[in-house]
Design a protein around this motif. Structure first.
Motif, PDB file in Angstrom:
ATOM      1  N   THR A  27       4.540  -7.380  -7.344  1.00  0.00           N
ATOM      2  CA  THR A  27       4.046  -6.006  -7.187  1.00  0.00           C
ATOM      3  C   THR A  27       5.161  -5.075  -6.750  1.00  0.00           C
ATOM      4  OG1 THR A  27       1.851  -6.790  -6.598  1.00  0.00           O
ATOM      5  CG2 THR A  27       2.389  -4.522  -5.997  1.00  0.00           C
ATOM      6  N   LYS A  85       6.803  -1.817  -8.915  1.00  0.00           N
ATOM      7  CA  LYS A  85       6.849  -0.458  -8.401  1.00  0.00           C
ATOM      8  C   LYS A  85       8.281   0.049  -8.327  1.00  0.00           C
ATOM      9  CE  LYS A  85       2.472  -0.475  -5.912  1.00  0.00           C
ATOM     10  NZ  LYS A  85       1.774  -0.303  -4.612  1.00  0.00           N
ATOM     11  N   ASP A 134      -5.693   1.903 -11.084  1.00  0.00           N
ATOM     12  CA  ASP A 134      -6.280   0.596 -10.824  1.00  0.00           C
ATOM     13  C   ASP A 134      -7.603   0.418 -11.577  1.00  0.00           C
ATOM     14  OD1 ASP A 134      -8.268   1.939  -9.447  1.00  0.00           O
ATOM     15  OD2 ASP A 134      -7.435   1.500  -7.473  1.00  0.00           O
ATOM     16  N   ASN A 149     -10.515   0.633 -10.696  1.00  0.00           N
ATOM     17  CA  ASN A 149     -11.570   1.589 -10.314  1.00  0.00           C
ATOM     18  C   ASN A 149     -11.278   2.998 -10.824  1.00  0.00           C
ATOM     19  OD1 ASN A 149     -13.086  -0.349  -8.804  1.00  0.00           O
ATOM     20  ND2 ASN A 149     -11.564  -0.150  -7.148  1.00  0.00           N
ATOM     21  N   SER A 177      -2.991   4.351  -8.289  1.00  0.00           N
ATOM     22  CA  SER A 177      -2.424   3.373  -7.358  1.00  0.00           C
ATOM     23  C   SER A 177      -0.907   3.429  -7.337  1.00  0.00           C
ATOM     24  CB  SER A 177      -2.879   1.955  -7.735  1.00  0.00           C
ATOM     25  OG  SER A 177      -2.478   1.636  -9.063  1.00  0.00           O
ATOM     26  N   PHE A 178      -0.323   4.188  -8.247  1.00  0.00           N
ATOM     27  CA  PHE A 178       1.131   4.351  -8.256  1.00  0.00           C
ATOM     28  C   PHE A 178       1.473   5.678  -8.910  1.00  0.00           C
ATOM     29  CE2 PHE A 178       5.299   4.125 -10.248  1.00  0.00           C
ATOM     30  CZ  PHE A 178       6.075   3.738  -9.161  1.00  0.00           C
ATOM     31  N   MET A 180      -1.935   9.301  -4.456  1.00  0.00           N
ATOM     32  CA  MET A 180      -2.506   7.974  -4.274  1.00  0.00           C
ATOM     33  C   MET A 180      -3.983   8.067  -3.918  1.00  0.00           C
ATOM     34  SD  MET A 180      -0.016   5.928  -4.895  1.00  0.00           S
ATOM     35  CE  MET A 180      -0.564   4.384  -4.213  1.00  0.00           C
ATOM     36  N   GLY A 181      -4.818   7.308  -4.624  1.00  0.00           N
ATOM     37  CA  GLY A 181      -6.244   7.244  -4.343  1.00  0.00           C
ATOM     38  C   GLY A 181      -7.076   8.296  -5.030  1.00  0.00           C
ATOM     39  N   TRP A 214      -8.196   9.390 -11.436  1.00  0.00           N
ATOM     40  CA  TRP A 214      -7.287   9.739 -12.530  1.00  0.00           C
ATOM     41  C   TRP A 214      -7.936  10.702 -13.512  1.00  0.00           C
ATOM     42  CZ3 TRP A 214      -2.941  10.898 -14.230  1.00  0.00           C
ATOM     43  CH2 TRP A 214      -2.612  10.870 -15.586  1.00  0.00           C
ATOM     44  N   GLY A 250      -2.265  -5.119  -9.303  1.00  0.00           N
ATOM     45  CA  GLY A 250      -3.296  -4.200  -8.868  1.00  0.00           C
ATOM     46  C   GLY A 250      -3.444  -3.005  -9.781  1.00  0.00           C
ATOM     47  N   LEU A 251      -2.607  -2.893 -10.808  1.00  0.00           N
ATOM     48  CA  LEU A 251      -2.692  -1.805 -11.774  1.00  0.00           C
ATOM     49  C   LEU A 251      -3.513  -2.240 -12.973  1.00  0.00           C
ATOM     50  CD1 LEU A 251       1.022  -0.600 -11.786  1.00  0.00           C
ATOM     51  CD2 LEU A 251      -0.891   0.432 -10.579  1.00  0.00           C
TER      52      LEU A 251
END
Length: 602
Positions: A192, A196, A210, A212, A216-217, A234-235, A238, A262-263
């Motif tokens: 990970t 990144k 991610d 959801n 996440s990046f 972040m969070g 999208w 996690g992506l």
């Protein structure tokens, strides 16, 4: 599973990789790219989850300087040097080898064992290759052995060149080293964090989302384009963030990721001005590039006879401004020679417009060449301004179009008489006897008068069979590079067999036959067992009574596929190995024809 990217400086290395057995511990993908192009591929690879990049020579060094991924260099070993020197053994000219110390080291010893005279030129940086080639040329070296950069420099300087290709042993050694490095790297770094880090080093916007649908990046460039900080992004959802980019940024999905980072998906962001600039460049290139004149004089195998009969003359005339007529049978290299003349002419910076007179309905010829003044439609003569117009099979133009073309060339001639540069350079090529066509009322006399002053006649291959070994030598050098083979030569009985064939398709047919043989060749030399089946089939097709005989064509036990293959090859030869016109005549898709011609073992 480990994931490697091979950036091959030449096509044959990629093909060699595909022939190696698959490994359980890693997957290897391959792209072709040398130096700057290879670096572009490597930089794109940083975001695609590769563990190690594998390349060779200067490309490997350049990638190592600009990319964070580990780079394994494929070394040129003694086997590679031995193969290259064995290949040129018996060459009658002066040979030189240019390379880094690790390449040149030991060459003198191997050359002495093989009884070959080789002059060595050591370089320490890629930029020194050009000076080394110039020095070799000044010393009378007419064949250079080296890496991709050296070969490219030599060809630009008009010097023959043989690429040092890497064999399977060098590639297997590099893969083993890559496996060791990748395993150690995974032990030292979490996947990970590594991903990144790679994404953050890119020079354009990248967004990771991610499972959801949340960001996440976000790398530095994406944050700048979005007008927020990477931490603030972040969070965020999208869908909402991307909706606000409409009309300002172009968003492109790279791909869905299948790893443990996690992506779930990766997006690239491009700003409007950048996209508009790229679109304008693309349109400009598409509009101006009617043809890609790749032909160069060094592409022709040059024997004493060829130089005396037409090559020396072609090189001299390329510097002139008058029209040139190139005659010769199908497959003798008329189109390549026309491109070479353009590339060495005073018009080389202008467009190169090539037109096949038989490729368009006759009623559209005049409109295509001269345009439509009423509709302000631009013709090919206007598109070729300050460049070259090449008409292939000029005898297929309608007589009224020929007369109008003769008038345009007369205007060019008037400019020459006034010591001005004509609007465009004109080259015509034909397999026909134009003087006979004039007598038969099928070709305009005035146009022939304008063309025949500077005429280049290309001889058929059947007149040059004594030099067949010379042609095969150079074609094998190129095929070893493009097909990833190490074929060193041809057995005497196989060469004798090739000399018995009349070669109706001339040099194009010889290259096609050699390609089929080399693809199937497993050893270091072409044998008569590999040549005979192909030539026997071609000899059957050149026998006109046999073609008319259904019984001989079908045979007692031949399959439908075998019969179709013979028909396809026969039509391909008649069409001068032009796959587009062959596919059209056979009523089949060009892609389908390509697949039939490139099936395994053919």
């Amino acid at each position: 599973m480990l994931k490697f990217l091979l950036i091959a400086p030449y096509r044959g290395m990629k093909d060699l990789l595909e022939d190696l057995p698959r490994a359980d511990a890693y997957e290897v993908y391959a792209e072709v790219g040398d130096l700057r192009l290879g670096l572009d591929v490597a930089q794109a690879a940083e975001q695609n989850g590769y563990d190690v990049i594998i390349s060779r020579g200067g490309t490997a060094q350049l990638i190592r300087e600009h990319v964070r991924l580990p780079v394994v260099e494929i070394t040129v070993n003694g086997y590679d040097i031995l193969r290259s020197l064995t290949f040129v053994k018996g060459y009658r000219g002066k040979i030189g080898i240019i390379g880094f110390p690790n390449i040149v080291a030991g060459v003198d010893t191997i050359a002495e064992l093989l009884d070959i005279q080789v002059t060595t030129f050591i370089i320490h940086q890629e930029k020194e290759a050009e000076n080394a080639v110039d020095k070799a040329k000044s010393l009378g070296i007419d064949l250079v052995i080296g890496d991709v950069v050296t070969v490219s420099m030599a060809e630009k300087a008009g010097v023959r060149a043989v690429l040092i290709t890497s064999g399977r042993e060098a590639l297997l050694e590099a893969l083993a080293q890559a496996e060791r490095i990748a395993k150690q790297s995974r032990m030292d770094n979490g996947s990970t964090a590594l991903m990144k880090s790679m994404l953050n080093s890119l020079q354009h916007g990248v967004i990771g989302v991610d499972t959801n649908g949340l960001v996440s990046f976000c790398n530095f460039y994406a944050a700048t384009q979005l007008g927020i900080t990477a931490e603030a992004a972040m969070g965020l959802a999208w869908t909402g963030l991307s909706a606000n980019t409409a009309g300002e940024l172009r968003v492109q999905l790279v791909h869905h990721l299948k790893n443990q980072s996690g992506l779930a998906a990766l997006y690239e962001l491009y700003d409007g001005p950048t996209i508009e600039k790229l679109d304008r460049q693309h349109r400009r290139i598409k509009e101006n590039r009617l043809s890609l004149p790749q032909g160069q004089f060094q592409q022709f195998v040059q024997t004493d006879y060829i130089n005396e009969t037409y090559m020396d003359k072609a090189k001299r005339w390329s510097k002139r401004l008058e029209p040139i007529l190139i005659t010769g049978e199908t497959g003798t290299g008329k189109r390549t020679l026309a491109e070479a003349i353009h590339n060495e002419s005073p018009y080389q910076e202008g467009p190169y417009v090539s037109f096949h007179a038989g490729a368009l309905a006759s009623e559209r010829q005049e409109h295509l060449l001269f345009g439509d003044p009423g509709q302000e439609a631009e013709g090919l003569l206007q598109r070729a301004a300050s460049g070259t117009l090449h008409i292939h099979q000029v005898e297929l133009l309608l007589l009224p179009v020929q007369r109008k073309l003769a008038a345009a060339l007369q205007a060019n001639h008037a400019a020459l008489e006034n010591e001005a540069k004509p609007a465009f350079r004109f080259i015509a090529s034909t397999p026909a006897d134009l003087q006979l066509q004039v007598k038969q009322g099928e070709f305009d006399l005035q146009l022939l008068v304008m063309l025949q002053i500077y005429t280049i006649q290309l001889p058929p291959l059947r007149q040059l069979v004594d030099d067949l070994d010379h042609f095969i030598f150079w074609y094998l050098a190129e095929m070893n590079r493009t097909l990833g083979k190490q074929v060193l030569g041809i057995k005497p009985d196989a060469l004798s067999k090739l000399r018995t064939y009349p070669w109706p398709g001339n040099f194009s047919e010889l290259q096609q036959v050699l390609k089929r043989v080399v693809e199937a060749c497993e050893g270091s030399f072409i044998t008569i067992q590999q040549v005979s089946p192909i030539l026997d089939g071609l000899l059957l097709l050149t026998d006109e009574p046999a073609i008319r005989s259904m019984e001989q064509l079908v045979g007692a036990s031949r399959t439908l596929e075998e019969i179709e293959d013979d028909i396809i090859r026969y039509v391909l030869e008649q069409e001068g190995f032009n796959q587009s016109t062959t596919a059209k005549r056979l009523g089949m898709n060009r892609t389908t024809l390509w697949r039939r011609l490139n099936q395994e073992g053919r």
